[in-house]
Design a protein around this motif. Structure first.
Motif: not given
Length: 262
Positions: A89-96, A217-220, A225-226, A248-252
């Motif tokens: 969902a939206d900008y997202s991350f993988f679990p963990g 990053l996961g899917h958005s 978004s790319i 997303g990438i700056q938050m990670l």
């Protein structure tokens, strides 16, 4: 396109006689169910969900009109070329929220497509990596060994992981989230018509997307978004990350968490 016939066939099971479903409708339904189970939830996870529920979920995720029908816009959308990574969902991350825990990242290219020169591929991968380094403290360096942080490869069909490619068509590439125990990997389907232009599939755009996965990053859901799962051509010379990608990438990869040594 979901005909009245299909409505009766799938949503009125108590009817005494059910008409035969036309082959093209049956094929569309099979395609949708395979797509949903590959990229969203498995058959086991959706055994108590109706077809309408699954359709509405997919339409909501991709911000399509939520008809609950297997209509033409939905079928056209899910038949577009896309990434093989499952959707979130939206900008997202993988679990963990896995990520590469250093700011100097090495990469290697271990195989190439038949229709592009090695020099061209190398320049494209470097340019794609620089897209992410331009908005983070990350720096990418190509190395000539197998134990790099990210390994790029072109392969077809079954190629050693649980996600075989499907030949020219739907799935273009996939990548694996950062993991402390094994090397990161970005795989491109070598059966695609890779290019450095608008012809075929533009390697730069797909590489930027897959490097995003390799970084965590996961899917958005944002179509600008790319990291949106479906492929859409845009001029690489004019390409810019969307606000969603940058956020997303700056938050990670927060500067304060990367440390100075890399």
């Amino acid at each position: 396109m979901l005909s009245t016939l299909l409505i009766f066939a799938f949503f009125l099971p108590w009817c005494l006689s059910i008409p035969v479903v036309p082959k093209d409708v049956h094929d569309d339904l099979s395609f949708f169910q395979d797509y949903f189970h590959r990229f969203f939830y498995s058959e086991e996870e959706t055994q108590y969900n109706s077809l309408e529920d699954q359709l509405r979920f997919l339409q909501h995720f991709f911000r399509l009109e939520e008809t609950g029908w297997l209509d033409e816009p939905t079928m056209a959308f899910i038949r577009q070329p896309r990434c093989g990574v499952r959707d979130i969902a939206d900008y997202s991350f993988f679990p963990g929220k896995p990520k590469i825990h250093k700011n100097r990242i090495t990469y290697s290219i271990v195989s190439y497509p038949d229709n592009m020169s090695r020099k061209t591929v190398q320049k494209i991968v470097q340019k794609a990596a620089e897209v992410w380094s331009s908005v983070t403290p990350l720096k990418f360096r190509r190395v000539y060994r197998r134990n790099s942080d990210i390994e790029f490869a072109f392969a077809s069909g079954y190629h050693g992981d649980p996600y075989p490619f499907d030949g020219k068509g739907e799935v273009l590439a996939h990548a694996f989230a950062p993991d402390p125990y094994y090397q990161g990997a970005v795989h491109f389907d070598s059966d695609e018509d890779w290019s450095d232009s608008e012809e075929g599939i533009n390697l730069f755009l797909v590489a930027v997307h897959e490097i995003g996965h390799a970084l965590g990053l996961g899917h958005s859901q944002d179509k600008n978004s790319i990291m949106f799962p479906n492929y859409k051509y845009q001029d690489p010379e004019l390409f810019r990350l969307s606000d969603d990608d940058i956020e997303g990438i700056q938050m990670l990869y927060k500067v304060s968490t990367l440390g100075r040594s890399g």
